[in-house]
Design an enzyme around this catalytic site. Structure first.
Site, mmCIF file in Angstrom:
data_model
loop_
_atom_site.group_PDB
_atom_site.id
_atom_site.type_symbol
_atom_site.label_atom_id
_atom_site.label_comp_id
_atom_site.label_asym_id
_atom_site.label_seq_id
_atom_site.Cartn_x
_atom_site.Cartn_y
_atom_site.Cartn_z
ATOM 1 N N SER A 46 89.950 88.781 -0.945
ATOM 2 C CA SER A 46 89.476 89.540 0.200
ATOM 3 C C SER A 46 90.489 90.619 0.555
ATOM 4 O O SER A 46 90.823 91.431 -0.297
ATOM 5 C CB SER A 46 89.183 88.591 1.361
ATOM 6 O OG SER A 46 88.186 89.116 2.183
ATOM 7 N N ASP A 54 78.180 86.634 -1.897
ATOM 8 C CA ASP A 54 79.200 87.091 -0.959
ATOM 9 C C ASP A 54 78.768 88.416 -0.338
ATOM 10 O O ASP A 54 78.641 89.417 -1.044
ATOM 11 C CB ASP A 54 80.525 87.259 -1.690
ATOM 12 C CG ASP A 54 81.638 87.769 -0.783
ATOM 13 O OD1 ASP A 54 81.456 87.717 0.448
ATOM 14 O OD2 ASP A 54 82.680 88.187 -1.311
ATOM 15 N N HIS A 104 82.311 83.839 -1.302
ATOM 16 C CA HIS A 104 83.516 84.634 -1.112
ATOM 17 C C HIS A 104 84.707 84.047 -1.881
ATOM 18 O O HIS A 104 85.150 82.947 -1.616
ATOM 19 C CB HIS A 104 83.832 84.702 0.378
ATOM 20 C CG HIS A 104 84.737 85.817 0.768
ATOM 21 N ND1 HIS A 104 84.548 87.112 0.351
ATOM 22 C CD2 HIS A 104 85.848 85.851 1.552
ATOM 23 C CE1 HIS A 104 85.483 87.890 0.858
ATOM 24 N NE2 HIS A 104 86.301 87.142 1.587
#
Length: 491
Positions: free
Chosen positions: A178, A431, A456
């Site tokens: 991320s 995601d 994710h």
């Protein structure tokens, strides 16, 4: 084309985005922290905690202030007789670094395979790496040293210091998920002499103005809910629920019914209360999609395997009125009270931005990490336009900081990846953040891995018996690429 799709592409890409600019900073903070959920395995990873003295401002030669940056290290896998020792370097993101160390099992597994030294570096202003100790967030003037550039320079100093003490350290491979994935990619781009390659998992490096549609997150989230039972009923019911809740909240009897069904800790009494509940719901939907893993996990609250599917099991067919109200209550219960231990639904404090990432991430989204978010009528969210002036005004009001809309794209680009090398961009189609990721390129030195069954950065987590084949294939592919980088590395 350097594109590798693992598994069967049965989830159609649409687009996506975000909702209320008022809650944008909070929402992004929690969405980025999907990796902070409980480990997929029961294994505990061990490390030594160390500190390195780094400048508060790397780019000001007249300021001599410094602070201690925390990092974690484990060299137990290293072959001490080897000519070169790989270093797997996690670029810490918006949270305490120890939590990332315990929740990035794939990196530890690869370290054992390739006899690498493991390092988890904490991001300044998070965890215990506070430049001004307890006063770090007390003064606006202290916020100026919280930036991507300063954090990357911290990491570069740490890597250079390690290599100076042990000239066998190299190649360095950066890992991150991320925001951490964005940092790992940017670290490789800016310091190629220090970092030989990077695995950037679920890294939305294109979620910036002019690069990606602001509604991409909302559209992908809607698609995930709409396809959970091969029909659109779940997403359509959510879309209809906004008006139902508004109608109920418009009368005393309706409010009483709403409060009774949902068992709110604080009853809805005003339009402001209703809006807080709506903000809560929008964050819940994004978080469910983010943590849509094949096994039970904790993400602010305990979740079952494939929580979106469980949520939508209560909304499989078109309903209205009381049936829609009851269905929404049971569905939302999956998120806030799956174990049955919660006595009431606390929509007010459930998304306190200081609980994860603290004020630091809120500040970052008010300086350079400005990612435009909106939602359109065809999504399951309330229609919301992106309004940068309103966004900027709120940042000025809260932190006395004026956001720089295009700061990241000026510094790191994002429109194309033709000039960079040795980066893996992995994205899961489950995601919502994948819409802002790098999904294709004709650069043979950049590797694109698409994971149809991945939420994710699931590929960064430890192996689990319930991992889908596409996730297993993605990890195999990533391992092979990293192994080749290590073999190809020359001093």
């Amino acid at each position: 084309m350097a594109l590798f799709t693992v598994g069967r592409d049965r989830h159609r890409r649409s687009a996506a985005g975000r909702f209320s600019s008022f809650l944008l900073n909070v929402a992004i903070s929690f969405l980025f922290l999907g990796i902070l959920i409980s480990p997929a395995s029961s294994e505990t990873y061990h490390y030594e905690t160390k500190e390195i003295e780094v400048p508060v401002d790397h780019f000001n030669f007249a300021l001599n202030a410094s602070f201690k940056l925390r990092y974690l290290i484990n060299d137990s896998y290293v072959d001490k007789q080897a000519d070169k020792i790989p270093v797997f370097f996690y670029t810490g993101n918006e949270g305490d670094i120890e939590t990332f160390a315990q929740n990035t099992g794939f990196m530890w597994e690869l370290a054992q395979k390739y006899r690498a030294c493991v390092v988890f570096a904490e991001h300044r202003y998070y965890g215990k790496s506070l430049p001004f100790s307890n006063a770090t967030f007390n003064l606006t003037q202290n916020y100026g040293y919280l930036s991507v550039e300063q954090a990357l320079e911290d990491f570069a100093w740490l890597i250079a210091s390690m290599q100076e003490k042990n000239n066998k350290y190299g190649p360095v491979i950066a890992f991150g998920g991320s925001y951490g994935g964005m940092l790992s990619a940017w670290l490789r781009m800016k310091y190629p002499h220090l970092v030989y390659g990077a695995l950037a998992a679920s890294a939305p490096v294109r979620q910036f103005d002019g690069l990606t549609a602001c509604d991409i997150f909302a559209k992908i989230t809607t698609s995930i809910f709409a396809t959970s039972f091969n029909n659109r009923s779940c997403a359509d019911n959510i879309r209809k629920s906004w008006e139902l809740f508004k109608q109920l909240a418009s009368s005393d009897d309706g409010k009483k019914k709403l409060n009774t069904v949902f068992k709110f800790c604080d009853p809805i009494k005003s339009e402001g209360d209703l809006n807080k509940f709506f903000d809560y719901l929008e964050d819940v939907y994004g978080n469910l999609a983010m943590a849509n893993y094949p096994y039970a996990n904790d993400f602010l609250s305990p979740l079952p395997p494939y929580p979106v599917r469980q949520f939508c099991s209560y909304l499989q067919s078109p309903v209205t009125g009381d049936k829609l109200l009851d269905g929404m209550q049971q569905a939302i219960n999956v998120y806030f009270n799956f174990t049955g231990s919660a006595k009431c639904l606390d929509y007010r404090s459930a998304y306190d931005p200081t609980s994860i990432g603290g004020d630091a991430w809120d500040i970052q989204t008010c300086n350079q990490m400005v990612m435009p978010m909106c939602s359109t009528p065809e999504t399951m969210f309330r229609p919301k336009e992106w309004n940068f002036k309103e966004y900027s005004d709120k940042c000025m009001e809260k932190y006395h900081i004026k956001p720089k809309l295009n700061d990241i794209t000026v510094r790191y680009g994002g429109r194309n990846v033709r000039e960079i090398t040795n980066i893996i961009f992995s994205n899961g189609l489950l995601d919502p953040w994948s819409g802002g990721g790098v999904l294709q390129t004709d650069n043979p030195y950049v590797h694109i891995i698409i994971i149809p069954e991945g939420a994710h950065h699931l590929d960064l987590r430890a192996k689990h018996p319930k991992d889908p084949n596409s996730v297993l294939q993605a990890r195999d592919r990533e391992s092979n690429i990293i192994g080749k980088w290590i073999n190809d590395y020359r001093w």
